[in-house]
Design a protein around this motif. Structure first.
Motif, PDB file in Angstrom:
ATOM      1  N   LEU A 152       0.866  -1.176   0.000  1.00 14.37           N
ATOM      2  CA  LEU A 152       0.000   0.000   0.000  1.00 14.37           C
ATOM      3  C   LEU A 152       0.903   1.226   0.000  1.00 14.37           C
ATOM      4  CD1 LEU A 152      -3.048   0.436  -0.005  1.00 14.37           C
ATOM      5  CD2 LEU A 152      -2.957   0.679   2.482  1.00 14.37           C
ATOM      6  N   LEU A 153       0.766   2.082  -1.021  1.00 12.70           N
ATOM      7  CA  LEU A 153       1.669   3.208  -1.234  1.00 12.70           C
ATOM      8  C   LEU A 153       0.972   4.545  -1.021  1.00 12.70           C
ATOM      9  CD1 LEU A 153       3.321   2.064  -4.604  1.00 12.70           C
ATOM     10  CD2 LEU A 153       4.074   1.507  -2.278  1.00 12.70           C
ATOM     11  N   SER A 154       1.750   5.542  -0.663  1.00 13.62           N
ATOM     12  CA  SER A 154       1.267   6.917  -0.636  1.00 13.62           C
ATOM     13  C   SER A 154       1.357   7.502  -2.042  1.00 13.62           C
ATOM     14  CB  SER A 154       2.109   7.751   0.326  1.00 13.62           C
ATOM     15  OG  SER A 154       3.442   7.863  -0.171  1.00 13.62           O
ATOM     16  N   SER A 155       0.745   8.653  -2.265  1.00  6.62           N
ATOM     17  CA  SER A 155       0.789   9.294  -3.586  1.00  6.62           C
ATOM     18  C   SER A 155       2.219   9.619  -4.026  1.00  6.62           C
ATOM     19  CB  SER A 155      -0.084  10.550  -3.591  1.00  6.62           C
ATOM     20  OG  SER A 155      -1.449  10.214  -3.451  1.00  6.62           O
ATOM     21  N   PRO A 156       3.086  10.197  -3.162  1.00  9.28           N
ATOM     22  CA  PRO A 156       4.469  10.452  -3.590  1.00  9.28           C
ATOM     23  C   PRO A 156       5.212   9.170  -3.951  1.00  9.28           C
ATOM     24  CG  PRO A 156       3.939  11.757  -1.650  1.00  9.28           C
ATOM     25  CD  PRO A 156       2.801  10.798  -1.840  1.00  9.28           C
ATOM     26  N   GLU A 157       5.001   8.096  -3.180  1.00  9.61           N
ATOM     27  CA  GLU A 157       5.648   6.822  -3.497  1.00  9.61           C
ATOM     28  C   GLU A 157       5.139   6.284  -4.829  1.00  9.61           C
ATOM     29  OE1 GLU A 157       6.419   5.024   0.987  1.00  9.61           O
ATOM     30  OE2 GLU A 157       4.430   4.859   0.060  1.00  9.61           O
ATOM     31  N   ASP A 158       3.865   6.443  -5.080  1.00  6.22           N
ATOM     32  CA  ASP A 158       3.257   6.023  -6.349  1.00  6.22           C
ATOM     33  C   ASP A 158       3.924   6.738  -7.514  1.00  6.22           C
ATOM     34  OD1 ASP A 158       1.663   5.489  -8.541  1.00  6.22           O
ATOM     35  OD2 ASP A 158      -0.157   6.338  -7.709  1.00  6.22           O
ATOM     36  N   ILE A 190       6.874   8.174  -7.761  1.00  9.83           N
ATOM     37  CA  ILE A 190       8.265   7.750  -7.938  1.00  9.83           C
ATOM     38  C   ILE A 190       8.337   6.368  -8.580  1.00  9.83           C
ATOM     39  CG2 ILE A 190      10.361   7.074  -6.685  1.00  9.83           C
ATOM     40  CD1 ILE A 190       9.626   9.257  -4.624  1.00  9.83           C
ATOM     41  N   LEU A 191       7.522   5.451  -8.068  1.00  7.85           N
ATOM     42  CA  LEU A 191       7.556   4.080  -8.580  1.00  7.85           C
ATOM     43  C   LEU A 191       7.042   4.005 -10.009  1.00  7.85           C
ATOM     44  CD1 LEU A 191       8.332   1.241  -7.786  1.00  7.85           C
ATOM     45  CD2 LEU A 191       6.017   0.891  -6.915  1.00  7.85           C
ATOM     46  N   SER A 192       5.985   4.746 -10.334  1.00  8.56           N
ATOM     47  CA  SER A 192       5.449   4.752 -11.689  1.00  8.56           C
ATOM     48  C   SER A 192       6.503   5.218 -12.689  1.00  8.56           C
ATOM     49  CB  SER A 192       4.212   5.652 -11.761  1.00  8.56           C
ATOM     50  OG  SER A 192       3.745   5.764 -13.083  1.00  8.56           O
ATOM     51  N   ALA A 193       7.227   6.281 -12.348  1.00 11.87           N
ATOM     52  CA  ALA A 193       8.273   6.790 -13.245  1.00 11.87           C
ATOM     53  C   ALA A 193       9.391   5.768 -13.408  1.00 11.87           C
ATOM     54  CB  ALA A 193       8.821   8.110 -12.696  1.00 11.87           C
ATOM     55  N   ARG A 194       9.774   5.124 -12.316  1.00  8.85           N
ATOM     56  CA  ARG A 194      10.851   4.128 -12.372  1.00  8.85           C
ATOM     57  C   ARG A 194      10.445   2.932 -13.231  1.00  8.85           C
ATOM     58  NH1 ARG A 194      11.752   1.631  -6.836  1.00  8.85           N
ATOM     59  NH2 ARG A 194      12.280   3.784  -6.312  1.00  8.85           N
ATOM     60  N   LEU A 195       9.239   2.407 -12.994  1.00  7.83           N
ATOM     61  CA  LEU A 195       8.780   1.247 -13.760  1.00  7.83           C
ATOM     62  C   LEU A 195       8.628   1.579 -15.235  1.00  7.83           C
ATOM     63  CD1 LEU A 195       6.080  -0.102 -11.259  1.00  7.83           C
ATOM     64  CD2 LEU A 195       8.344  -1.068 -11.697  1.00  7.83           C
ATOM     65  N   GLY A 196       8.187   2.818 -15.538  1.00  4.99           N
ATOM     66  CA  GLY A 196       8.014   3.227 -16.919  1.00  4.99           C
ATOM     67  C   GLY A 196       9.316   3.274 -17.696  1.00  4.99           C
ATOM     68  N   ARG A 197      10.423   3.470 -17.001  1.00  3.07           N
ATOM     69  CA  ARG A 197      11.732   3.472 -17.671  1.00  3.07           C
ATOM     70  C   ARG A 197      12.260   2.065 -17.900  1.00  3.07           C
ATOM     71  NH1 ARG A 197      12.576   7.870 -13.989  1.00  3.07           N
ATOM     72  NH2 ARG A 197      13.620   6.439 -12.531  1.00  3.07           N
ATOM     73  N   LEU A 198      11.744   1.104 -17.139  1.00  2.00           N
ATOM     74  CA  LEU A 198      12.297  -0.252 -17.183  1.00  2.00           C
ATOM     75  C   LEU A 198      11.455  -1.264 -17.955  1.00  2.00           C
ATOM     76  CD1 LEU A 198      13.459  -0.572 -13.452  1.00  2.00           C
ATOM     77  CD2 LEU A 198      14.936  -0.320 -15.461  1.00  2.00           C
ATOM     78  N   PHE A 199      10.130  -1.098 -17.915  1.00  2.00           N
ATOM     79  CA  PHE A 199       9.264  -2.145 -18.451  1.00  2.00           C
ATOM     80  C   PHE A 199       8.200  -1.556 -19.371  1.00  2.00           C
ATOM     81  CE2 PHE A 199      10.310  -3.297 -13.970  1.00  2.00           C
ATOM     82  CZ  PHE A 199      11.248  -4.280 -14.259  1.00  2.00           C
ATOM     83  N   MET A 213      14.198  -5.392  -7.392  1.00  2.00           N
ATOM     84  CA  MET A 213      14.834  -4.117  -7.036  1.00  2.00           C
ATOM     85  C   MET A 213      13.972  -2.937  -7.462  1.00  2.00           C
ATOM     86  SD  MET A 213      18.908  -4.836  -7.731  1.00  2.00           S
ATOM     87  CE  MET A 213      18.665  -5.367  -9.439  1.00  2.00           C
ATOM     88  N   ALA A 214      13.308  -3.057  -8.610  1.00  2.00           N
ATOM     89  CA  ALA A 214      12.529  -1.941  -9.140  1.00  2.00           C
ATOM     90  C   ALA A 214      11.342  -1.588  -8.261  1.00  2.00           C
ATOM     91  CB  ALA A 214      12.055  -2.254 -10.555  1.00  2.00           C
ATOM     92  N   VAL A 215      10.724  -2.583  -7.631  1.00  2.00           N
ATOM     93  CA  VAL A 215       9.508  -2.327  -6.853  1.00  2.00           C
ATOM     94  C   VAL A 215       9.789  -2.056  -5.377  1.00  2.00           C
ATOM     95  CG1 VAL A 215       8.085  -3.697  -8.427  1.00  2.00           C
ATOM     96  CG2 VAL A 215       9.091  -4.787  -6.412  1.00  2.00           C
ATOM     97  N   GLN A 216      11.042  -2.075  -4.998  1.00  2.00           N
ATOM     98  CA  GLN A 216      11.358  -1.820  -3.589  1.00  2.00           C
ATOM     99  C   GLN A 216      10.972  -0.400  -3.200  1.00  2.00           C
ATOM    100  OE1 GLN A 216      15.479  -2.699  -2.821  1.00  2.00           O
ATOM    101  NE2 GLN A 216      15.134  -4.907  -2.703  1.00  2.00           N
ATOM    102  N   THR A 217      10.318  -0.292  -2.062  1.00  2.00           N
ATOM    103  CA  THR A 217       9.935   0.995  -1.483  1.00  2.00           C
ATOM    104  C   THR A 217      10.375   0.992  -0.024  1.00  2.00           C
ATOM    105  OG1 THR A 217       7.992   1.083  -2.937  1.00  2.00           O
ATOM    106  CG2 THR A 217       8.036   2.590  -1.063  1.00  2.00           C
TER     107      THR A 217
END
Length: 231
Positions: free
Chosen positions: A17-23, A25-34, A209-213
């Motif tokens: 369960l993520l907060s909006s800021p964590e969301d 950051i993670l969305s941008a990271r995943l978008g660069r990788l997958f 590693m990509a989904v680590q929060t």
């Protein structure tokens, strides 16, 4: 009607369960990788609408809240703002793993179900639809609540990985509005995003590693249970 005859395959699944800021950051990271799901719209997301069924004594809800090891639930699901692609799904949990059976329905058949007209299920040759009919009659399954959210999905072929970010979860005053998505206005857990990671036999290191929060551990969050809280 196409019948799903693929063997039942159980997959690993975990959630954060993520907060909006964590969301963000993670969305941008995943978008660069997958790559994103090919069914996503121009913004990279799509809407999901589900109508869950339960027994008069809320068996599916109670088993989820109690952490019962082996459980199942049924739902109708469509995507976007049109039920043209409508499915009945049975989600199965066993020993920490999950699997899913599904069968296509027409929008008309979906409306029949909401009206309590179920005879067409018994006339089907699809085992899932016949099972659903028997449990509508024997367990008195009935529609309970609608769950709606925006989904951003990413894929990775190794391990058959699917990563989803589900945000803006909402429900409606009545399940009878399932085919009227503009009425689903009741927000649930605002500002929270559900991260789900599903995979087969192994989770590749790049995904791990990509989904680590930092500071987040896996949880047993249920969108169905969250929406039932606002009934």
């Amino acid at each position: 009607m196409m019948i799903d005859r693929t063997p039942l395959t159980f997959r690993h699944e975990y959630k954060h369960l993520l907060s909006s800021p964590e969301d963000r950051i993670l969305s941008a990271r995943l978008g660069r990788l997958f790559p994103r799901d090919s069914h996503a719209g121009p913004e990279g997301t799509y809407r999901v609408y589900s109508l869950y069924f339960d027994t008069p004594d809320d068996r599916a809800l109670r088993q989820k809240l109690d952490g019962t090891d082996s459980r199942e639930k049924f739902r109708l699901r469509y995507y976007g703002n049109s039920p043209a692609f409508l499915r009945l799904e049975k989600k199965i949990k066993k020993g920490g793993l999950c699997a899913k059976r599904q069968a296509r329905l027409t929008p008309e058949q979906g409306r029949f179900l909401l009206e309590g007209n179920t005879d067409f299920l018994l006339q089907s040759q699809d085992p899932l639809l016949i099972e659903f009919y028997s449990k509508l009659q024997g367990q008195l399954l009935s529609p309970r609540t609608v769950v709606c959210y925006e989904r951003e999905a990413f894929l990775h072929p190794a391990g058959n990985v699917r990563i989803t970010l589900d945000r803006h979860i909402c429900t409606g005053i009545s399940w009878r509005n399932f085919f009227s998505p503009e009425i689903l206005e009741r927000s649930v857990d605002p500002g929270r995003t559900v991260l789900e990671v599903k995979y087969d036999a192994f989770l590749p290191d790049i995904v791990r590693m990509a989904v680590q929060t930092p500071g987040r551990t896996t949880c047993a969050y249920s969108k169905y249970a969250a929406c039932r809280r606002s009934d």
